[in-house]
Design a protein around this motif. Structure first.
Motif, short mmCIF file in Angstrom:
data_model
loop_
_atom_site.label_atom_id
_atom_site.label_comp_id
_atom_site.label_asym_id
_atom_site.label_seq_id
_atom_site.Cartn_x
_atom_site.Cartn_y
_atom_site.Cartn_z
N HIS A 117 0.02 -4.02 2.51
CA HIS A 117 0.87 -3.52 3.59
C HIS A 117 0.37 -2.20 4.18
CE1 HIS A 117 2.28 -1.05 0.27
NE2 HIS A 117 2.97 -0.31 1.11
N LEU A 118 -0.71 -1.62 3.62
CA LEU A 118 -1.19 -0.33 4.10
C LEU A 118 -2.21 -0.45 5.23
CD1 LEU A 118 -1.52 1.78 0.84
CD2 LEU A 118 0.34 1.74 2.52
N ASP A 119 -2.63 -1.66 5.59
CA ASP A 119 -3.59 -1.85 6.69
C ASP A 119 -4.86 -1.02 6.48
OD1 ASP A 119 -1.76 -3.49 7.80
OD2 ASP A 119 -1.23 -2.21 9.49
N GLU A 151 -15.18 5.89 2.88
CA GLU A 151 -15.57 4.67 3.59
C GLU A 151 -14.37 3.91 4.10
OE1 GLU A 151 -18.03 2.25 1.16
OE2 GLU A 151 -19.61 3.76 0.90
N LEU A 152 -13.25 4.03 3.40
CA LEU A 152 -12.03 3.31 3.76
C LEU A 152 -10.88 4.29 3.90
CD1 LEU A 152 -12.38 0.41 1.17
CD2 LEU A 152 -13.00 0.31 3.59
N THR A 153 -9.90 3.92 4.74
CA THR A 153 -8.73 4.79 4.91
C THR A 153 -7.53 3.94 5.26
OG1 THR A 153 -7.90 6.79 5.98
CG2 THR A 153 -9.07 5.22 7.37
N TYR A 154 -6.36 4.56 5.27
CA TYR A 154 -5.12 3.88 5.65
C TYR A 154 -4.08 4.95 5.96
CZ TYR A 154 -4.53 4.82 0.66
OH TYR A 154 -4.52 5.43 -0.56
N ASP A 155 -2.99 4.55 6.58
CA ASP A 155 -1.91 5.47 6.92
C ASP A 155 -0.78 5.31 5.92
OD1 ASP A 155 -2.97 6.55 9.41
OD2 ASP A 155 -2.68 4.54 10.23
N LEU A 156 -0.45 6.38 5.21
CA LEU A 156 0.68 6.35 4.30
C LEU A 156 2.01 6.42 5.04
CD1 LEU A 156 -0.51 8.63 1.35
CD2 LEU A 156 -0.10 6.18 1.28
N ASP A 157 2.00 7.03 6.21
CA ASP A 157 3.22 7.19 6.99
C ASP A 157 3.60 5.87 7.66
OD1 ASP A 157 4.42 8.04 9.93
OD2 ASP A 157 5.18 9.27 8.29
N ARG A 158 4.81 5.38 7.43
CA ARG A 158 5.25 4.10 7.98
C ARG A 158 5.25 4.12 9.51
NH1 ARG A 158 8.84 -0.30 7.05
NH2 ARG A 158 8.68 -1.55 8.95
N ALA A 159 5.66 5.23 10.11
CA ALA A 159 5.70 5.31 11.57
C ALA A 159 4.31 5.16 12.16
CB ALA A 159 6.34 6.64 12.00
#
Length: 291
Positions: A117-119, A151-159
Motif C-alpha cells: 500500500h506504500l506505492d 534506490e527506492l522510496t515511498y510516501d509515508l503520508d497518506r495524503a
C-alpha cells in the motif's frame, strides 16, 4: 476467480486492493477479522486453497467485490481501483511510464518485500525523492549530493499517496477534444476531460483576419490569438496543457491556419516556449482604463 481466459492471482489481487484502499496487512486483517498470518500466506502464494469465506471477507473489507460466473457466461475481472469490469474491455493505460513499481519485485536491503500500500517507486532523479528538501535545484550534480540517495522510496503520508494516485489516475484517463458547440465560427474552445469526472483543462482562442489587421489584401489570410490555457489546480505538470496545445496545432492544420499569437506573463512564457511558441520582436504595451 476467472478473469477472461486466465485465472486471477489472488495474492496479487489482494495486494492491489490493499494498495488502492491504502491498507497495510495488519489493517486489512483487523477490518476483515482474518488473522494477519493467513493474509500473509495468501498474498505470498503459500495458501493454494483458502476458504471461500476467508477470501470474501478480505475482498469486501478492502472495498472490492466478488463476482462469480458460469462457464460460457460473461465473467468479470478485478481491476486495480477495486471495481469489477466485464472481461474483454480494453484496459486503460498510462500515457507515460508509471511511477509505481510492482511491489512483489522490490525488496529492501534485508530482502524483505515492501508493503504493497506504500506505492514504492524507484529514485531516478532528486525530484523522485520526497526527502530531497535540502536541494533547491533538481539539476544538482550527483557528486555534490550531501547525503546518500536511496534506490527506492515511498510516501509515508497518506495524503501524499492519495494525491500521487489521483494525478496518475487523471493522467491515464484524460482525453482531449474540441468543444466549440454554440460558439461563433471564429471562436475556439478545446477541452481536456476525464470521462465521468468532467473537465480538467481548457484552451480558448479566436480567429482574426490579417486583412483587417494590416488594412491590405492578403488573400483572406487568417490566424489565431490564444486567449489562455487553464489546468485544474493540483493537476499541473502532467502534460495536460501541452496536450491542449498539441490538439490546437492539429486543429489549426486541418483548418488551414498557419499562425497563432499569444501574450503571456511570468511562468506562462516558459510554458508556451516549451510548446513551440517563439518570442516576437514586437511587444505590445500593457494598458488599463479605469472609470
Amino acid at each position: 476467480m476467472a478473469a477472461g481466459r486466465g485465472v486471477i492471482d489472488l495474492g496479487e489481487a489482494l495486494r492491489e486492493l490493499r494498495r488502492c484502499a491504502d491498507l497495510s496487512q495488519r489493517e486489512l486483517a483487523e477490518r476483515s477479522g482474518v488473522p494477519k498470518s493467513t493474509l500473509a500466506r495468501i498474498e505470498a502464494g503459500q495458501d493454494a486453497r483458502p476458504a471461500f469465506r476467508t477470501v470474501e471477507r478480505l475482498i469486501c473489507a478492502a472495498g472490492g467485490e466478488l463476482v462469480l460466473a458460469l462457464p460460457g457466461n460473461s465473467c468479470h475481472a478485478l481491476t486495480g481501483d477495486g471495481r469489477l469490469t466485464a472481461a474483454g474491455e480494453p484496459p486503460l493505460t498510462l500515457d507515460e511510464e508509471p511511477t509505481v513499481e510492482p511491489p512483489e519485485e522490490l525488496r529492501d536491503e534485508a530482502g524483505r518485500r515492501y508493503p504493497a500500500h506504500l506505492d514504492v517507486r524507484r529514485v531516478r532523479t532528486l525530484k523522485d525523492w520526497p526527502a530531497a528538501w535540502w536541494v533547491h535545484s533538481y539539476t544538482l550534480p550527483e557528486r555534490l549530493w550531501p547525503v546518500r540517495v536511496p534506490e527506492l522510496t515511498y510516501d509515508l503520508d497518506r495524503a501524499r499517496r492519495d494525491e500521487r494516485r489521483r494525478r496518475n489516475w487523471t493522467r491515464a484517463r484524460v482525453r482531449f477534444r474540441r468543444a466549440s458547440e454554440g460558439l461563433p465560427a471564429t471562436s475556439w474552445r478545446l477541452l481536456a476531460e476525464v470521462p465521468g469526472a468532467g473537465p480538467v483543462g481548457e484552451l480558448r482562442a479566436h480567429e482574426r483576419s490579417v486583412d483587417l489587421l494590416l488594412g491590405e489584401e492578403w488573400g483572406d489570410q487568417r490566424e489565431l490569438v490564444l486567449e489562455g490555457v487553464i489546468v485544474a489546480p493540483g493537476l499541473r505538470t502532467l502534460g495536460i496543457g501541452r496536450g491542449l496545445i498539441e490538439l490546437l496545432s492539429k486543429e489549426m492544420a486541418a483548418a488551414g491556419l498557419r499562425a497563432a499569437h499569444a501574450i503571456a506573463e511570468a511562468g506562462d512564457v516558459q510554458f508556451l516556449l516549451a510548446c513551440g511558441f517563439e518570442l516576437q520582436a514586437s511587444r505590445p504595451s500593457a494598458l488599463m482604463l479605469e472609470v
